[in-house]
Design a protein around this motif. Structure first.
Motif, PDB file in Angstrom:
ATOM      1  N   ASP A  20       7.873   4.791   3.801  1.00  0.00           N
ATOM      2  CA  ASP A  20       6.893   5.635   3.138  1.00  0.00           C
ATOM      3  C   ASP A  20       6.103   5.249   2.318  1.00  0.00           C
ATOM      4  OD1 ASP A  20       8.122   7.739   4.748  1.00  0.00           O
ATOM      5  OD2 ASP A  20       9.343   8.575   3.186  1.00  0.00           O
ATOM      6  N   PHE A  21       6.511   4.280   1.357  1.00  0.00           N
ATOM      7  CA  PHE A  21       5.953   3.466   0.198  1.00  0.00           C
ATOM      8  C   PHE A  21       4.597   2.900   0.901  1.00  0.00           C
ATOM      9  CE2 PHE A  21       5.135  -0.230  -2.315  1.00  0.00           C
ATOM     10  CZ  PHE A  21       4.938   0.164  -3.464  1.00  0.00           C
ATOM     11  N   LEU A  22       4.887   2.086   1.923  1.00  0.00           N
ATOM     12  CA  LEU A  22       3.752   1.211   2.515  1.00  0.00           C
ATOM     13  C   LEU A  22       2.670   2.257   3.258  1.00  0.00           C
ATOM     14  CD1 LEU A  22       2.400  -1.558   3.195  1.00  0.00           C
ATOM     15  CD2 LEU A  22       3.829  -1.282   5.365  1.00  0.00           C
ATOM     16  N   ALA A  23       3.306   3.024   4.000  1.00  0.00           N
ATOM     17  CA  ALA A  23       2.659   4.203   4.947  1.00  0.00           C
ATOM     18  C   ALA A  23       1.445   4.924   3.761  1.00  0.00           C
ATOM     19  CB  ALA A  23       3.037   4.723   5.651  1.00  0.00           C
ATOM     20  N   SER A  24       1.808   5.435   2.936  1.00  0.00           N
ATOM     21  CA  SER A  24       1.266   6.224   2.199  1.00  0.00           C
ATOM     22  C   SER A  24       0.280   5.711   1.404  1.00  0.00           C
ATOM     23  CB  SER A  24       2.359   6.960   1.044  1.00  0.00           C
ATOM     24  OG  SER A  24       2.952   5.902   0.208  1.00  0.00           O
ATOM     25  N   LEU A  25       0.410   4.347   0.777  1.00  0.00           N
ATOM     26  CA  LEU A  25      -0.481   3.440   0.282  1.00  0.00           C
ATOM     27  C   LEU A  25      -1.477   3.054   1.349  1.00  0.00           C
ATOM     28  CD1 LEU A  25       1.762   1.343  -2.231  1.00  0.00           C
ATOM     29  CD2 LEU A  25       0.285   3.271  -2.923  1.00  0.00           C
ATOM     30  N   LEU A  26      -1.200   2.561   2.310  1.00  0.00           N
ATOM     31  CA  LEU A  26      -2.296   2.160   3.177  1.00  0.00           C
ATOM     32  C   LEU A  26      -2.971   3.182   3.893  1.00  0.00           C
ATOM     33  CD1 LEU A  26      -0.632  -0.988   4.982  1.00  0.00           C
ATOM     34  CD2 LEU A  26      -2.038  -0.837   2.742  1.00  0.00           C
ATOM     35  N   GLY A  27      -2.538   4.475   3.801  1.00  0.00           N
ATOM     36  CA  GLY A  27      -3.064   5.670   4.661  1.00  0.00           C
ATOM     37  C   GLY A  27      -2.588   5.530   6.275  1.00  0.00           C
TER      38      GLY A  27
END
Ligand SMILES: [Fe+2]
Length: 127
Positions: A20-27
Motif C-alpha cells: 500500500d505504501f509503495l502503490a499509493s506514493l507511485l499512483g
C-alpha cells in the motif's frame, strides 16, 4: 533478445502495509493476492511481489523511472506524507533532490528500510 525482468520478491514485515505504501506514493494499484504475494505492477509489467518475511530483512534498492509530471505528483505525495527524502542513496543530503543527467531524482525509505528512488532520466543518459 527478448529477456525482460518480469517479477521480483520484496520482503516485508507487513506485505499489505508495504505494498500500500509503495502503490499509493507511485499512483499504482495493489493487485489481488497471488499465492503468498501482493503484487504492485509497473507500466512495463514488472511485478514487485510483496511477501511477508520470516526473519530479518536485508534492505534492497528499487528505482522507478517516471516522467517529469509524474515526479511532481509522487514527490508531492512524499512531502505530504512527511517522509524524509534524500538527494543521494547514501542519505547524506536530506531534504534535497538531485538533478543527475539533467533530470530529477529523489530517494526515500519504505517501512522495512528498502531504499526507493524515482528518477526522470536513466543513469548516464545526460550529456
Ligand atoms: Fe538507483
Amino acid at each position: 533478445m527478448s529477456v525482460q525482468l518480469n517479477h521480483t520478491i520484496v520482503h516485508s514485515a507487513d506485505k499489505k502495509a508495504s505494498a500500500d505504501f509503495l502503490a499509493s506514493l507511485l499512483g499504482l494499484e495493489v493487485q489481488p493476492q497471488f499465492g503468498p504475494f501482493l503484487p504492485v505492477v509497473t507500466v512495463n509489467e514488472v511485478a514487485l511481489d510483496f511477501a511477508d518475511a520470516d526473519g530479518p530483512i536485508t534492505p534492497q534498492h528499487y528505482a522507478f523511472l517516471v516522467s517529469e509530471e509524474e515526479f511532481d505528483g509522487i514527490f508531492g505525495r512524499i512531502q505530504d506524507a512527511g517522509l524524509t527524502y534524500y538527494a543521494d542513496p547514501y542519505r547524506t543530503r536530506p531534504g534535497e533532490i538531485n538533478h543527475n543527467d539533467g533530470g530529477r531524482g529523489v530517494y526515500w525509505l519504505d517501512p522495512d528500510g528498502h531504499v526507493l528512488e524515482i528518477l526522470t532520466r536513466p543513469y548516464g543518459s545526460g550529456s
